[in-house]
Design a protein around this motif. Structure first.
Motif, PDB file in Angstrom:
ATOM      1  N   ASP A 104       5.871   0.843  21.448  1.00  0.00           N
ATOM      2  CA  ASP A 104       5.435   2.188  21.062  1.00  0.00           C
ATOM      3  C   ASP A 104       3.939   2.279  20.781  1.00  0.00           C
ATOM      4  OD1 ASP A 104       5.213   0.821  18.700  1.00  0.00           O
ATOM      5  OD2 ASP A 104       6.703   1.990  17.604  1.00  0.00           O
ATOM      6  N   ALA A 105       3.189   1.240  21.129  1.00  0.00           N
ATOM      7  CA  ALA A 105       1.722   1.208  21.020  1.00  0.00           C
ATOM      8  C   ALA A 105       1.216   1.209  19.588  1.00  0.00           C
ATOM      9  CB  ALA A 105       1.091   2.375  21.797  1.00  0.00           C
ATOM     10  N   ASP A 106       2.090   0.901  18.620  1.00  0.00           N
ATOM     11  CA  ASP A 106       1.690   1.000  17.215  1.00  0.00           C
ATOM     12  C   ASP A 106       1.506  -0.356  16.533  1.00  0.00           C
ATOM     13  OD1 ASP A 106       1.038   2.810  15.109  1.00  0.00           O
ATOM     14  OD2 ASP A 106       2.920   2.311  14.111  1.00  0.00           O
ATOM     15  N   HIS A 107       1.668  -1.449  17.266  1.00  0.00           N
ATOM     16  CA  HIS A 107       1.631  -2.757  16.597  1.00  0.00           C
ATOM     17  C   HIS A 107       0.257  -3.057  15.999  1.00  0.00           C
ATOM     18  CE1 HIS A 107       3.051  -6.732  15.616  1.00  0.00           C
ATOM     19  NE2 HIS A 107       1.993  -7.276  16.193  1.00  0.00           N
ATOM     20  N   GLY A 108      -0.806  -2.678  16.688  1.00  0.00           N
ATOM     21  CA  GLY A 108      -2.141  -2.912  16.150  1.00  0.00           C
ATOM     22  C   GLY A 108      -2.356  -2.182  14.844  1.00  0.00           C
ATOM     23  N   ASN A 109      -1.928  -0.925  14.786  1.00  0.00           N
ATOM     24  CA  ASN A 109      -2.053  -0.157  13.550  1.00  0.00           C
ATOM     25  C   ASN A 109      -1.218  -0.779  12.439  1.00  0.00           C
ATOM     26  OD1 ASN A 109      -3.755   1.769  14.692  1.00  0.00           O
ATOM     27  ND2 ASN A 109      -2.055   3.079  15.334  1.00  0.00           N
ATOM     28  N   SER A 110      -0.010  -1.201  12.770  1.00  0.00           N
ATOM     29  CA  SER A 110       0.878  -1.769  11.753  1.00  0.00           C
ATOM     30  C   SER A 110       0.280  -3.030  11.139  1.00  0.00           C
ATOM     31  CB  SER A 110       2.241  -2.097  12.370  1.00  0.00           C
ATOM     32  OG  SER A 110       2.905  -0.919  12.768  1.00  0.00           O
ATOM     33  N   MET A 111      -0.204  -3.927  11.970  1.00  0.00           N
ATOM     34  CA  MET A 111      -0.756  -5.183  11.462  1.00  0.00           C
ATOM     35  C   MET A 111      -2.049  -4.962  10.687  1.00  0.00           C
ATOM     36  SD  MET A 111       1.372  -7.587  12.118  1.00  0.00           S
ATOM     37  CE  MET A 111       0.370  -9.056  11.823  1.00  0.00           C
ATOM     38  N   ALA A 112      -2.932  -4.133  11.231  1.00  0.00           N
ATOM     39  CA  ALA A 112      -4.206  -3.887  10.549  1.00  0.00           C
ATOM     40  C   ALA A 112      -3.990  -3.168   9.226  1.00  0.00           C
ATOM     41  CB  ALA A 112      -5.129  -3.082  11.451  1.00  0.00           C
ATOM     42  N   ASP A 113      -3.143  -2.143   9.234  1.00  0.00           N
ATOM     43  CA  ASP A 113      -2.891  -1.390   7.997  1.00  0.00           C
ATOM     44  C   ASP A 113      -2.147  -2.247   6.981  1.00  0.00           C
ATOM     45  OD1 ASP A 113      -4.099   0.738   9.251  1.00  0.00           O
ATOM     46  OD2 ASP A 113      -2.240   1.838   9.626  1.00  0.00           O
ATOM     47  N   GLY A 114      -1.214  -3.070   7.465  1.00  0.00           N
ATOM     48  CA  GLY A 114      -0.449  -3.915   6.554  1.00  0.00           C
ATOM     49  C   GLY A 114      -1.321  -4.910   5.823  1.00  0.00           C
ATOM     50  N   PHE A 115      -2.206  -5.585   6.542  1.00  0.00           N
ATOM     51  CA  PHE A 115      -3.046  -6.580   5.871  1.00  0.00           C
ATOM     52  C   PHE A 115      -4.188  -5.949   5.088  1.00  0.00           C
ATOM     53  CE2 PHE A 115      -0.679  -9.842   8.072  1.00  0.00           C
ATOM     54  CZ  PHE A 115      -0.690 -10.868   7.132  1.00  0.00           C
ATOM     55  N   ALA A 116      -4.588  -4.747   5.457  1.00  0.00           N
ATOM     56  CA  ALA A 116      -5.538  -4.026   4.599  1.00  0.00           C
ATOM     57  C   ALA A 116      -4.898  -3.737   3.246  1.00  0.00           C
ATOM     58  CB  ALA A 116      -5.976  -2.727   5.277  1.00  0.00           C
ATOM     59  N   ALA A 117      -3.625  -3.354   3.260  1.00  0.00           N
ATOM     60  CA  ALA A 117      -2.900  -3.124   2.003  1.00  0.00           C
ATOM     61  C   ALA A 117      -2.740  -4.423   1.223  1.00  0.00           C
ATOM     62  CB  ALA A 117      -1.533  -2.512   2.296  1.00  0.00           C
ATOM     63  N   VAL A 118      -2.522  -5.524   1.934  1.00  0.00           N
ATOM     64  CA  VAL A 118      -2.420  -6.839   1.290  1.00  0.00           C
ATOM     65  C   VAL A 118      -3.707  -7.166   0.543  1.00  0.00           C
ATOM     66  CG1 VAL A 118      -2.405  -9.325   1.801  1.00  0.00           C
ATOM     67  CG2 VAL A 118      -0.663  -7.826   2.796  1.00  0.00           C
ATOM     68  N   VAL A 119      -4.842  -6.925   1.173  1.00  0.00           N
ATOM     69  CA  VAL A 119      -6.130  -7.220   0.530  1.00  0.00           C
ATOM     70  C   VAL A 119      -6.305  -6.375  -0.724  1.00  0.00           C
ATOM     71  CG1 VAL A 119      -8.631  -7.047   0.781  1.00  0.00           C
ATOM     72  CG2 VAL A 119      -7.255  -8.026   2.628  1.00  0.00           C
ATOM     73  N   ARG A 120      -6.020  -5.089  -0.624  1.00  0.00           N
ATOM     74  CA  ARG A 120      -6.198  -4.217  -1.794  1.00  0.00           C
ATOM     75  C   ARG A 120      -5.314  -4.667  -2.950  1.00  0.00           C
ATOM     76  NH1 ARG A 120      -6.118  -0.271   2.358  1.00  0.00           N
ATOM     77  NH2 ARG A 120      -3.922   0.220   1.925  1.00  0.00           N
ATOM     78  N   ALA A 121      -4.045  -4.921  -2.673  1.00  0.00           N
ATOM     79  CA  ALA A 121      -3.112  -5.272  -3.743  1.00  0.00           C
ATOM     80  C   ALA A 121      -3.419  -6.643  -4.326  1.00  0.00           C
ATOM     81  CB  ALA A 121      -1.682  -5.237  -3.208  1.00  0.00           C
ATOM     82  N   SER A 122      -3.739  -7.607  -3.471  1.00  0.00           N
ATOM     83  CA  SER A 122      -3.994  -8.956  -3.974  1.00  0.00           C
ATOM     84  C   SER A 122      -5.307  -9.022  -4.753  1.00  0.00           C
ATOM     85  CB  SER A 122      -3.993  -9.968  -2.832  1.00  0.00           C
ATOM     86  OG  SER A 122      -5.017  -9.703  -1.899  1.00  0.00           O
ATOM     87  N   ALA A 123      -6.315  -8.283  -4.322  1.00  0.00           N
ATOM     88  CA  ALA A 123      -7.578  -8.267  -5.057  1.00  0.00           C
ATOM     89  C   ALA A 123      -7.383  -7.675  -6.451  1.00  0.00           C
ATOM     90  CB  ALA A 123      -8.628  -7.476  -4.286  1.00  0.00           C
ATOM     91  N   GLU A 124      -6.601  -6.623  -6.516  1.00  0.00           N
ATOM     92  CA  GLU A 124      -6.321  -6.007  -7.820  1.00  0.00           C
ATOM     93  C   GLU A 124      -5.537  -6.966  -8.715  1.00  0.00           C
ATOM     94  OE1 GLU A 124      -3.825  -2.169  -9.579  1.00  0.00           O
ATOM     95  OE2 GLU A 124      -4.587  -2.110  -7.519  1.00  0.00           O
ATOM     96  N   ALA A 125      -4.555  -7.642  -8.133  1.00  0.00           N
ATOM     97  CA  ALA A 125      -3.743  -8.576  -8.909  1.00  0.00           C
ATOM     98  C   ALA A 125      -4.567  -9.770  -9.370  1.00  0.00           C
ATOM     99  CB  ALA A 125      -2.544  -9.036  -8.075  1.00  0.00           C
ATOM    100  N   ALA A 126      -5.427 -10.284  -8.496  1.00  0.00           N
ATOM    101  CA  ALA A 126      -6.272 -11.421  -8.870  1.00  0.00           C
ATOM    102  C   ALA A 126      -7.210 -11.043 -10.009  1.00  0.00           C
ATOM    103  CB  ALA A 126      -7.068 -11.911  -7.665  1.00  0.00           C
ATOM    104  N   ALA A 127      -7.764  -9.852  -9.936  1.00  0.00           N
ATOM    105  CA  ALA A 127      -8.663  -9.385 -10.996  1.00  0.00           C
ATOM    106  C   ALA A 127      -7.937  -9.263 -12.331  1.00  0.00           C
ATOM    107  CB  ALA A 127      -9.282  -8.049 -10.597  1.00  0.00           C
TER     108      ALA A 127
END
Length: 216
Positions: free
Chosen positions: A36-59
């Protein structure tokens, strides 16, 4: 070798997220051929969310090993469809392995490949030869488990990951959305396999940079 603390695990996630953001369009094109041509968006958006959440948790003082569970929940919340549960399971499996550890030894970083592979396999039930990301994760996990220093193990995992990705071009999809195409899926690289190589390469490069910077 100096162990990785929570901030350094976040830095590792940042490298993965940046590489996937750079490959967003390329992965979308691959997925457009058989999905469905959405895999790039899914992976990029998913790991962007990972960075935001993990940075907040680490802080907030989260231990390095516990960031993987945080990351898994963040990925699942950000990404639906098939990819979300698969990579959430990968990250949560790593979280089980490293739970409670304030730091993670550099020697243990290749074990992330095995943990990710196990989480994805158990959730998705695909096997090598089905033309999925498991054609990358399964051989890469075996390669990462062989003896050697951590960077050599990831180098070896990356080599077989690239071979697994390229091999999907000659496969007919038997599971997932691409399976409905039957023989028409032949000749196309599986987008999940392509993104898995990007994740493994990012792990390898992030560790190499960390080891270089940590060297006295």
């Amino acid at each position: 070798m100096s162990p990785l603390d929570a901030n350094q695990i976040v830095a590792l996630f940042r490298v993965i997220a940046r590489r996937l953001a750079e490959a967003r369009s390329e992965l979308g094109v691959l997925d457009g051929a058989i999905g469905d041509a959405d895999h790039g968006n899914s992976m990029a958006d998913g790991f962007a969310a990972v960075v935001r959440a993990s940075a907040e948790a680490a802080a907030a003082g989260c231990a390095a090993g516990d960031l993987f569970a945080v990351a898994g929940r963040a990925f699942l919340n950000a990404v639906g469809a098939t990819t979300g549960p698969l990579y959430a399971s990968a990250l949560l499996r790593a979280g089980q392995q490293f739970a409670g550890r304030a730091e993670i030894a550099a020697e243990d970083v290749p074990a992330l490949v095995s943990a990710f592979a196990a989480g994805i396999r158990d959730r998705g039930k695909a096997q090598p030869g089905d033309k999925t990301m498991m054609d990358v994760w399964a051989p890469a996990a075996r390669a990462a488990e062989l003896p050697g220093d951590p960077l050599a193990r990831l180098d070896r995992a990356l080599r077989v990951a690239e071979e697994g990705r390229d091999a999907t071009r000659a496969m007919v999809a038997s599971v997932g959305r691409a399976a409905r195409l039957g023989e028409r899926s032949l000749g196309h690289i599986d987008p999940g396999a392509a993104s898995a190589v990007i994740v493994i390469a990012a792990l390898r490069d992030a560790l190499a940079r960390y080891l270089s910077e940590a060297r006295p």
